[in-house]
Design a protein around this motif. Structure first.
Motif, PDB file in Angstrom:
ATOM      1  N   GLY A 116      34.337   8.265  38.207  1.00 49.57           N
ATOM      2  CA  GLY A 116      34.777   7.026  38.828  1.00 49.57           C
ATOM      3  C   GLY A 116      34.805   5.845  37.878  1.00 49.57           C
ATOM      4  O   GLY A 116      35.480   4.845  38.157  1.00 49.57           O
ATOM      5  N   THR A 117      34.084   5.925  36.770  1.00 53.51           N
ATOM      6  CA  THR A 117      34.018   4.781  35.847  1.00 53.51           C
ATOM      7  C   THR A 117      34.666   5.044  34.498  1.00 53.51           C
ATOM      8  O   THR A 117      34.872   4.099  33.731  1.00 53.51           O
ATOM      9  CB  THR A 117      32.552   4.390  35.591  1.00 53.51           C
ATOM     10  N   ILE A 118      34.975   6.290  34.194  1.00 54.31           N
ATOM     11  CA  ILE A 118      35.488   6.582  32.852  1.00 54.31           C
ATOM     12  C   ILE A 118      36.820   5.892  32.602  1.00 54.31           C
ATOM     13  O   ILE A 118      37.092   5.407  31.488  1.00 54.31           O
ATOM     14  CB  ILE A 118      35.598   8.110  32.625  1.00 54.31           C
ATOM     15  N   GLU A 119      37.672   5.807  33.628  1.00 52.37           N
ATOM     16  CA  GLU A 119      38.974   5.166  33.413  1.00 52.37           C
ATOM     17  C   GLU A 119      38.833   3.684  33.088  1.00 52.37           C
ATOM     18  O   GLU A 119      39.378   3.220  32.080  1.00 52.37           O
ATOM     19  CB  GLU A 119      39.890   5.361  34.628  1.00 52.37           C
ATOM     20  N   PRO A 120      38.099   2.891  33.902  1.00 52.28           N
ATOM     21  CA  PRO A 120      37.970   1.479  33.530  1.00 52.28           C
ATOM     22  C   PRO A 120      37.201   1.267  32.228  1.00 52.28           C
ATOM     23  O   PRO A 120      37.512   0.344  31.479  1.00 52.28           O
ATOM     24  CB  PRO A 120      37.237   0.857  34.720  1.00 52.28           C
ATOM     25  N   ILE A 121      36.203   2.103  31.945  1.00 51.93           N
ATOM     26  CA  ILE A 121      35.465   1.939  30.692  1.00 51.93           C
ATOM     27  C   ILE A 121      36.364   2.242  29.503  1.00 51.93           C
ATOM     28  O   ILE A 121      36.383   1.504  28.506  1.00 51.93           O
ATOM     29  CB  ILE A 121      34.210   2.829  30.678  1.00 51.93           C
ATOM     30  N   LEU A 122      37.124   3.336  29.600  1.00 51.23           N
ATOM     31  CA  LEU A 122      38.062   3.661  28.527  1.00 51.23           C
ATOM     32  C   LEU A 122      39.110   2.569  28.365  1.00 51.23           C
ATOM     33  O   LEU A 122      39.457   2.177  27.233  1.00 51.23           O
ATOM     34  CB  LEU A 122      38.744   5.007  28.803  1.00 51.23           C
ATOM     35  N   ALA A 123      39.635   2.070  29.483  1.00 51.11           N
ATOM     36  CA  ALA A 123      40.648   1.017  29.419  1.00 51.11           C
ATOM     37  C   ALA A 123      40.060  -0.251  28.821  1.00 51.11           C
ATOM     38  O   ALA A 123      40.705  -0.932  28.009  1.00 51.11           O
ATOM     39  CB  ALA A 123      41.197   0.747  30.814  1.00 51.11           C
ATOM     40  N   SER A 124      38.843  -0.569  29.231  1.00 49.58           N
ATOM     41  CA  SER A 124      38.186  -1.764  28.699  1.00 49.58           C
ATOM     42  C   SER A 124      37.965  -1.637  27.194  1.00 49.58           C
ATOM     43  O   SER A 124      38.325  -2.538  26.421  1.00 49.58           O
ATOM     44  CB  SER A 124      36.844  -1.966  29.410  1.00 49.58           C
ATOM     45  N   PHE A 132      27.005  -6.485  15.211  1.00 46.97           N
ATOM     46  CA  PHE A 132      25.754  -6.258  15.937  1.00 46.97           C
ATOM     47  C   PHE A 132      25.863  -6.752  17.378  1.00 46.97           C
ATOM     48  O   PHE A 132      25.450  -6.071  18.324  1.00 46.97           O
ATOM     49  CB  PHE A 132      24.605  -6.974  15.232  1.00 46.97           C
ATOM     50  N   ILE A 133      26.421  -7.942  17.549  1.00 52.44           N
ATOM     51  CA  ILE A 133      26.524  -8.524  18.880  1.00 52.44           C
ATOM     52  C   ILE A 133      27.504  -7.733  19.756  1.00 52.44           C
ATOM     53  O   ILE A 133      27.224  -7.479  20.938  1.00 52.44           O
ATOM     54  CB  ILE A 133      26.961  -9.992  18.776  1.00 52.44           C
ATOM     55  N   LEU A 134      28.631  -7.347  19.203  1.00 52.36           N
ATOM     56  CA  LEU A 134      29.613  -6.599  19.983  1.00 52.36           C
ATOM     57  C   LEU A 134      29.049  -5.268  20.462  1.00 52.36           C
ATOM     58  O   LEU A 134      29.275  -4.865  21.613  1.00 52.36           O
ATOM     59  CB  LEU A 134      30.873  -6.357  19.150  1.00 52.36           C
ATOM     60  N   VAL A 135      28.341  -4.571  19.579  1.00 47.92           N
ATOM     61  CA  VAL A 135      27.794  -3.273  19.964  1.00 47.92           C
ATOM     62  C   VAL A 135      26.784  -3.439  21.098  1.00 47.92           C
ATOM     63  O   VAL A 135      26.836  -2.718  22.105  1.00 47.92           O
ATOM     64  CB  VAL A 135      27.143  -2.572  18.755  1.00 47.92           C
ATOM     65  N   PHE A 136      25.871  -4.379  20.958  1.00 46.39           N
ATOM     66  CA  PHE A 136      24.875  -4.597  22.010  1.00 46.39           C
ATOM     67  C   PHE A 136      25.544  -5.025  23.314  1.00 46.39           C
ATOM     68  O   PHE A 136      25.217  -4.519  24.393  1.00 46.39           O
ATOM     69  CB  PHE A 136      23.860  -5.659  21.558  1.00 46.39           C
ATOM     70  N   GLY A 137      26.465  -5.984  23.228  1.00 45.75           N
ATOM     71  CA  GLY A 137      27.109  -6.483  24.434  1.00 45.75           C
ATOM     72  C   GLY A 137      27.961  -5.447  25.122  1.00 45.75           C
ATOM     73  O   GLY A 137      27.874  -5.254  26.348  1.00 45.75           O
ATOM     74  N   ALA A 138      28.807  -4.741  24.344  1.00 39.84           N
ATOM     75  CA  ALA A 138      29.704  -3.756  24.942  1.00 39.84           C
ATOM     76  C   ALA A 138      28.929  -2.567  25.502  1.00 39.84           C
ATOM     77  O   ALA A 138      29.207  -2.096  26.613  1.00 39.84           O
ATOM     78  CB  ALA A 138      30.725  -3.284  23.901  1.00 39.84           C
ATOM     79  N   ALA A 139      27.959  -2.060  24.751  1.00 35.13           N
ATOM     80  CA  ALA A 139      27.182  -0.912  25.229  1.00 35.13           C
ATOM     81  C   ALA A 139      26.459  -1.249  26.528  1.00 35.13           C
ATOM     82  O   ALA A 139      26.394  -0.425  27.452  1.00 35.13           O
ATOM     83  CB  ALA A 139      26.179  -0.472  24.162  1.00 35.13           C
ATOM     84  N   THR A 140      25.938  -2.468  26.618  1.00 33.67           N
ATOM     85  CA  THR A 140      25.240  -2.869  27.844  1.00 33.67           C
ATOM     86  C   THR A 140      26.213  -3.044  28.995  1.00 33.67           C
ATOM     87  O   THR A 140      25.921  -2.664  30.140  1.00 33.67           O
ATOM     88  CB  THR A 140      24.470  -4.176  27.608  1.00 33.67           C
ATOM     89  N   ASP A 141      27.384  -3.616  28.729  1.00 36.38           N
ATOM     90  CA  ASP A 141      28.396  -3.780  29.777  1.00 36.38           C
ATOM     91  C   ASP A 141      28.815  -2.439  30.362  1.00 36.38           C
ATOM     92  O   ASP A 141      28.874  -2.260  31.584  1.00 36.38           O
ATOM     93  CB  ASP A 141      29.620  -4.499  29.211  1.00 36.38           C
ATOM     94  N   TYR A 142      29.131  -1.495  29.488  1.00 37.47           N
ATOM     95  CA  TYR A 142      29.562  -0.181  29.973  1.00 37.47           C
ATOM     96  C   TYR A 142      28.411   0.509  30.718  1.00 37.47           C
ATOM     97  O   TYR A 142      28.636   1.212  31.715  1.00 37.47           O
ATOM     98  CB  TYR A 142      30.030   0.695  28.804  1.00 37.47           C
ATOM     99  N   ALA A 143      27.202   0.308  30.236  1.00 38.04           N
ATOM    100  CA  ALA A 143      26.046   0.900  30.906  1.00 38.04           C
ATOM    101  C   ALA A 143      25.865   0.328  32.307  1.00 38.04           C
ATOM    102  O   ALA A 143      25.568   1.059  33.263  1.00 38.04           O
ATOM    103  CB  ALA A 143      24.786   0.665  30.078  1.00 38.04           C
ATOM    104  N   LEU A 144      26.054  -0.974  32.459  1.00 40.46           N
ATOM    105  CA  LEU A 144      25.909  -1.599  33.773  1.00 40.46           C
ATOM    106  C   LEU A 144      26.896  -1.010  34.767  1.00 40.46           C
ATOM    107  O   LEU A 144      26.548  -0.748  35.929  1.00 40.46           O
ATOM    108  CB  LEU A 144      26.107  -3.109  33.650  1.00 40.46           C
ATOM    109  N   LEU A 145      28.125  -0.800  34.326  1.00 39.03           N
ATOM    110  CA  LEU A 145      29.137  -0.244  35.223  1.00 39.03           C
ATOM    111  C   LEU A 145      28.785   1.191  35.616  1.00 39.03           C
ATOM    112  O   LEU A 145      28.868   1.575  36.793  1.00 39.03           O
ATOM    113  CB  LEU A 145      30.509  -0.290  34.543  1.00 39.03           C
TER     114      LEU A 145
END
Length: 686
Positions: free
Chosen positions: A265-273, A227-240
């Protein structure tokens, strides 16, 4: 192509709303397929696991013992004894227990306590809850507890029951508040949270189906971390993505064109992350503990769902709302970009003026807490110390240990060749720390001996006794004796966790290095980034060791705590370096390494810091569950992410990159680019 681009956002929204409608309810159903019995976590090669397998050959095994202990300090009365005898009769006839409910036994040296052992059939959590209900009307002044292995499993299940509601509520509320502060908009945070909720629904659906089908095992800690990973990761990618989208809305008039440029411009770092985190947590597949190994796929599914929602649903809904999503501070075409005038512009200026001083001071500041890393005690804790609140099983165990041998109700089991019964029994009774030992059955040429230890079953003294017992019975020629039971399970779990820690950490580092090398097309930069994250982890663990011992008074930690802390901090901490360095690499192509680094730091500083704060806050929400393991993980990851975000990524990495210059991209062509840095700090052609 143009009609497809016009209708694609609406199509994506419909698909995701359907996914949410189907998958959403499964987030509340994951507890139905979760298994919280630590005995199920061990590998088949463990000695205690082999004992469990052999015990299936004995007709009266397969149940989990629940120990009922009653105490009246001034002395047990006839009414107390009658109540326990009546309870024993009702338990023996109830469908919550297996055959073999023991007689009611008085304390051997005191008339202040009684006990009985009831093997629990079916789910221990549900069965113990019913047993406690049957014992609720005890005579006034008589304290009755249900403890033992079944009692601990029941209390553990109760502690995890807050995952579906309280944990999600706290995590969602914290993220919502932070997003409102970051965006200064009432609508945009709702869209980001909706993206995270849909990602959680998809992840929950997939995990439920796999767990229900027996493909993977789920437990409470994996469920909470999911639950925490999904919320945290989804929000991080959204911020970028949102940050880049706002930037592009100032450059082009069309919201669709702005989103396309932001997405590219963001798909590469988001995918890499996401790829780094997925590969990092999948390294847990090399664990020999089932609980650790199954967390890898569970966490990977969560990150993949967050990635999918953030790169499909969120862009679509942002295009539909356009600039209205940023109300009341809508970005307009041609307006200035304020990033360079804010705090990150000033930080970049400081890095530009004295890069070497910045990274030297920062490194020393991290080495000081890292020196306290040996202070972190992770040799294991008693199962009764897992709870941060006083629960009935722990209180009952304390009463049991006061009046009876500490291992009463949770005997250590020895399985051996029946022909060697006498020799094994003598070897068992001769072990210091064994209060009593008796044969309790034979089957297919095997004998089962149950040994009651003097120390509580989950104590360090009991672990030492089990090791001595193994040494003693293993030495009996021809007996092929094996030692299992509750204490042996705990001993094997600790040793397996220590092995996992030594094996998995190098694998994680190798995997992360490979991902960074491919992403940055360089070797020196990945080594630099990994080194800074490892230093950050060491500093975090040093601080955690001091805080856990001297502030919270924790009794130690399980070996899995530093393992999970390392996996999450390295995988998640490297995220922010990926966000930074991919933008730096992009800017270096036109500005040179020095100016590219400074510009990359300036434009990504706010969004990456916000992402770090969000992730730290979401992991902190784990502390609402009253369990030592999750509270420690919450502190380690939250503190480590903030340290990495605010210090390592903001100061150490940019300063090192500026000081090293173009050589940081070695051996790629970018390191031999046509740019050199002049004395003024501006790139000049060669």
């Amino acid at each position: 192509m143009r009609p497809l681009r016009r209708f694609l956002p609406a199509l994506l929204l419909l698909v995701w709303l359907a996914v949410g409608a189907v998958g959403g309810p499964y987030a509340g159903m994951l507890s139905d397929v979760a298994e919280n019995d630590s005995a199920a976590f061990l590998p088949t090669s463990a000695e205690s696991t082999e004992v469990q397998r052999l015990q299936r050959q004995f007709a009266d095994t397969g149940a989990v013992p629940a120990v009922v202990v009653a105490e009246r300090p001034e002395g047990i009365t006839p009414a107390d004894r009658a109540f326990l005898e009546d309870a024993r009769s009702r338990l023996a006839d109830a469908d919550v227990t297996a055959p073999g409910v023991s007689p009611v036994l008085p304390a051997p040296a005191d008339d202040a306590a009684l006990r009985l052992v009831a093997p629990v059939a079916g789910d221990p959590g549900e069965s113990v809850e019913r047993i406690r209900g049957m014992l609720a009307r005890a005579p006034a002044g008589l304290d009755v507890y249900v403890t033992g292995p079944a009692g601990r499993v029941a209390d553990l299940s109760e502690a995890f029951s807050g995952i579906d509601g309280l944990l999600l509520l706290v995590a969602g509320s914290v993220v919502a508040v932070i997003l409102v502060v970051v965006y200064r908009s009432p609508l945009l945070p709702l869209l980001v949270l909706l993206s995270a909720v849909l990602a959680l629904g998809l992840a929950s659906l997939v995990v439920y189906l796999l767990a229900d089908g027996g493909v993977l095992a789920l437990n409470g800690q994996s469920q909470g971390i999911l639950f925490i990973l999904v919320f945290g990761a989804a929000t991080d990618y959204a911020l970028l993505l949102v940050s880049r989208y706002r930037e592009e809305l100032r450059a082009v008039p069309g919201r669709g064109d702005a989103m396309l440029r932001a997405w590219r411009g963001t798909i590469e770092p988001i995918l890499a992350s996401a790829g780094t985190v997925i590969l990092g947590v999948l390294c847990l597949l090399f664990s020999e503990l089932n609980s650790n190994r199954d967390l890898g796929p569970v966490a990977a599914i969560g990150i993949a769902a967050a990635l999918l929602a953030s790169t499909t649903f969120l862009p679509a809904v942002l295009v539909v709302f356009g600039r209205v999503a940023f109300w009341p501070f809508r970005p307009h075409t041609g307006t200035r970009k304020p990033e360079s005038e804010g705090v990150w512009g000033r930080i970049a200026g400081r890095v530009d003026r004295t890069p070497r001083a910045v990274w030297l001071v920062t490194t020393v500041a991290l080495l000081v807490p890292a020196a306290f890393l040996p202070q972190f005690e992770a040799s294991g804790t008693a199962e009764s110390e897992l709870f941060l609140e006083r629960v009935e099983s722990v209180a009952g165990q304390e009463v049991l240990a006061e009046y009876f041998p500490g291992g009463a109700g949770a005997p250590t089991v020895v399985i051996a060749d029946a022909d060697a019964t006498g020799a094994v029994l003598r070897a068992t009774r001769a072990v210091d720390g064994v209060a009593e030992a008796e044969p309790t059955g034979t089957a297919r040429g095997l004998v089962r001996i149950e040994a009651v230890l003097t120390a509580p079953a989950d104590s360090d003294a009991a672990l030492d006794t089990v090791q001595r017992l193994r040494d003693s019975v293993h030495a009996v020629d021809g007996a092929q004796a094996l030692v299992g039971g509750t204490t042996a399970v705990q001993l094997d779990t600790i040793r397996t966790s220590q092995r996992d820690l030594a094996v998995i950490i190098p694998i994680v580092l190798a995997v992360v290095f490979a991902v960074l090398a491919l992403l940055l097309r360089a070797l020196l930069a990945p080594l630099l980034l990994i080194g800074t994250v490892v230093l950050s982890f060491a500093a975090t663990m040093g601080v955690a060791g001091l805080v856990f011992e001297y502030v919270f008074g924790f009794p130690g930690a399980d070996p899995a705590v530093p393992l999970f802390g390392f996996v999450f901090l390295v995988a998640l901490g490297i995220d922010y370096n990926i966000f930074l360095m991919t933008r730096v690499r992009e800017e270096t192509r036109t500005k040179g390494t020095r100016q590219g680094t400074l510009h990359g730091l300036t434009v990504t500083g706010g969004v990456i810091t916000s992402a770090g704060v969000v992730l730290a806050a979401t992991f902190s929400a784990l502390a609402v569950l009253p369990l030592l393991f999750l509270a420690q993980i919450a502190f380690i990851v939250a503190f480590g992410v903030l340290l990495d975000t605010l210090v390592v990524r903001s100061l150490l990495v940019p300063a090192l990159t500026v000081d090293i210059g173009g050589r940081v991209w070695w051996p790629s062509r970018l390191g031999r680019s046509r740019f050199r840095t002049s004395h003024s700090g501006m790139p000049t052609s060669t």
